[in-house]
Enzyme design. Structure first.
Site, PDB file in Angstrom:
ATOM      1  N   GLY A 134      39.208  13.810  30.131  1.00  0.00           N
ATOM      2  CA  GLY A 134      39.868  14.814  30.945  1.00  0.00           C
ATOM      3  C   GLY A 134      39.382  16.209  30.582  1.00  0.00           C
ATOM      4  O   GLY A 134      38.777  16.427  29.525  1.00  0.00           O
ATOM      5  N   CYS A 135      39.657  17.174  31.455  1.00  0.00           N
ATOM      6  CA  CYS A 135      39.146  18.534  31.252  1.00  0.00           C
ATOM      7  C   CYS A 135      39.838  19.227  30.083  1.00  0.00           C
ATOM      8  O   CYS A 135      39.172  19.747  29.181  1.00  0.00           O
ATOM      9  CB  CYS A 135      39.259  19.336  32.539  1.00  0.00           C
ATOM     10  SG  CYS A 135      40.893  19.327  33.308  1.00  0.00           S
ATOM     11  N   PHE A 136      41.175  19.257  30.080  1.00  0.00           N
ATOM     12  CA  PHE A 136      41.889  19.830  28.930  1.00  0.00           C
ATOM     13  C   PHE A 136      41.506  19.077  27.654  1.00  0.00           C
ATOM     14  O   PHE A 136      41.302  19.679  26.593  1.00  0.00           O
ATOM     15  CB  PHE A 136      43.401  19.724  29.129  1.00  0.00           C
ATOM     16  CG  PHE A 136      44.034  20.880  29.854  1.00  0.00           C
ATOM     17  CD1 PHE A 136      43.743  22.193  29.501  1.00  0.00           C
ATOM     18  CD2 PHE A 136      44.937  20.661  30.869  1.00  0.00           C
ATOM     19  CE1 PHE A 136      44.342  23.262  30.147  1.00  0.00           C
ATOM     20  CE2 PHE A 136      45.546  21.720  31.528  1.00  0.00           C
ATOM     21  CZ  PHE A 136      45.251  23.025  31.180  1.00  0.00           C
ATOM     22  N   ALA A 137      41.425  17.755  27.754  1.00  0.00           N
ATOM     23  CA  ALA A 137      41.108  16.937  26.578  1.00  0.00           C
ATOM     24  C   ALA A 137      39.752  17.300  26.000  1.00  0.00           C
ATOM     25  O   ALA A 137      39.580  17.366  24.776  1.00  0.00           O
ATOM     26  CB  ALA A 137      41.152  15.455  26.944  1.00  0.00           C
TER      27      ALA A 137
END
EC number: 1.2.1.38
Length: 324
Positions: A134-137
């Site tokens: 994921g992007c935040f991840a």
């Protein structure tokens, strides 16, 4: 030249994936599948590709492509793969969250490797299927992995990150309308964001103690990019921390340390992650910035494709940011 297929190509990640693959010297797009736009030009959904391709959306898939990218909404990749079958030699790169957690990583006898190259490069190189992070991840893990490996995350970690509106996808919602988003900022999903699961698994993969992750995500009034800050107690000096990070990322193609404070324009429209360290008393502040649609999604997916097929890791991804 390898043949690529894209499932769900009308959204933001699909559009960025098409843009990258059109200019990739060792890949060609065989089809872009869409149930709602079959027969229509790609440029009808992605106006920035007008004049760059004559491709049309397809209502059929080619099960013999070398690699297929799944750019579907969360939960939809599983149902798609149940109903559609590819050849045994077709590699799969999924951009949803369906297969990121260890408990979900095996599907139809195929194991999905978590596709964060800075953590799992060798496993990605031999993988048949990838669960793209994921992007935040991505932004948060790249900021914290060196500390986790060194066993320096035993205390609680406070994380605050702000993302652009494209992180919410192409579909309209109350909080993605211009009149709501413009000149505005807000938090959402405080301390419960779905990316915490994959972040936790990666940080714990070194076998060292990891404190509680307290993550507050924010909506920004801009279209793309993520700026993440994380801070925790740290008893060493700043130079030791910088050496720790430089050693960890010495072979990383796209993750780089900066001695100067960061801003989003350094990385937007690129596959780069930039990291900066700041120490105040016994607190270490880690800042990381990425483009949520590239290093946080489609760019990282192509980076994984390059590793899987033995191409140079940076192939097709040497993109320059526009800082002015």
């Amino acid at each position: 030249m390898i043949k690529t297929g894209i499932i769900g190509g009308s959204g933001y990640t699909g559009g960025e994936l098409i843009r990258i693959l059109l200019n990739h010297p060792q890949a060609q797009i065989d089809f872009v599948y869409s149930t709602t736009r079959a027969g229509k030009p790609i440029s009808s959904a992605h106006q920035d590709l007008l004049g760059l391709t004559d491709l049309q959306f397809s209502g059929e898939i080619n099960p013999e492509v070398d690699v297929v990218f799944l750019c579907l909404g969360h939960g939809n990749s599983t149902s798609f793969l149940k109903e559609n079958h590819f050849s045994a030699s077709t590699k799969v790169i999924d951009l949803s969250n369906d297969f990121r957690l260890q408990a979900d990583s095996v599907f139809n006898g195929q194991r999905f490797i978590y596709g964060l190259p800075e953590l799992n490069r060798s496993s990605i190189q031999s993988a048949e299927a990838i669960a793209n992070p994921g992007c935040f991840a991505t932004a948060i893990q790249l900021g914290l992995l060196p500390l986790a490996k060194a066993g320096l995350l035993g205390e609680d970690v406070h994380i605050n990150a702000v993302t652009g509106s494209t992180g919410a996808g192409v579909g309209l919602s109350e909080t993605s309308h211009f009149s709501w988003r413009n000149n505005n900022v807000s938090w959402y999903k405080p301390f419960t964001h779905q990316h915490l699961g994959e972040i936790g698994e990666s940080l714990n993969s070194f076998g060292n103690s990891v404190g509680k992750l307290m993550f507050l995500p924010n909506r920004g009034n801009f279209s793309r990019g993520i700026l993440a800050t994380a801070y925790t107690k740290y008893n060493g000096n700043l130079e030791d921390a910088k050496k720790l990070y430089n050693d960890f990322y010495k072979d990383a193609a796209f993750t780089h340390m900066s001695d100067k404070e960061l801003h989003l324009k350094q990385v937007v429209n690129t596959n780069q992650c930039h990291i900066h360290l700041h120490k105040h008393d016994d607190i270490l502040l880690v800042t990381s910035v990425i483009d949520n649609l590239l290093k946080g999604a489609s760019g990282q997916a192509v980076q994984n494709m390059n590793l899987m097929f033995g191409f140079p890791e940076t192939e097709g991804l040497l993109l320059k940011a526009g800082v002015f």
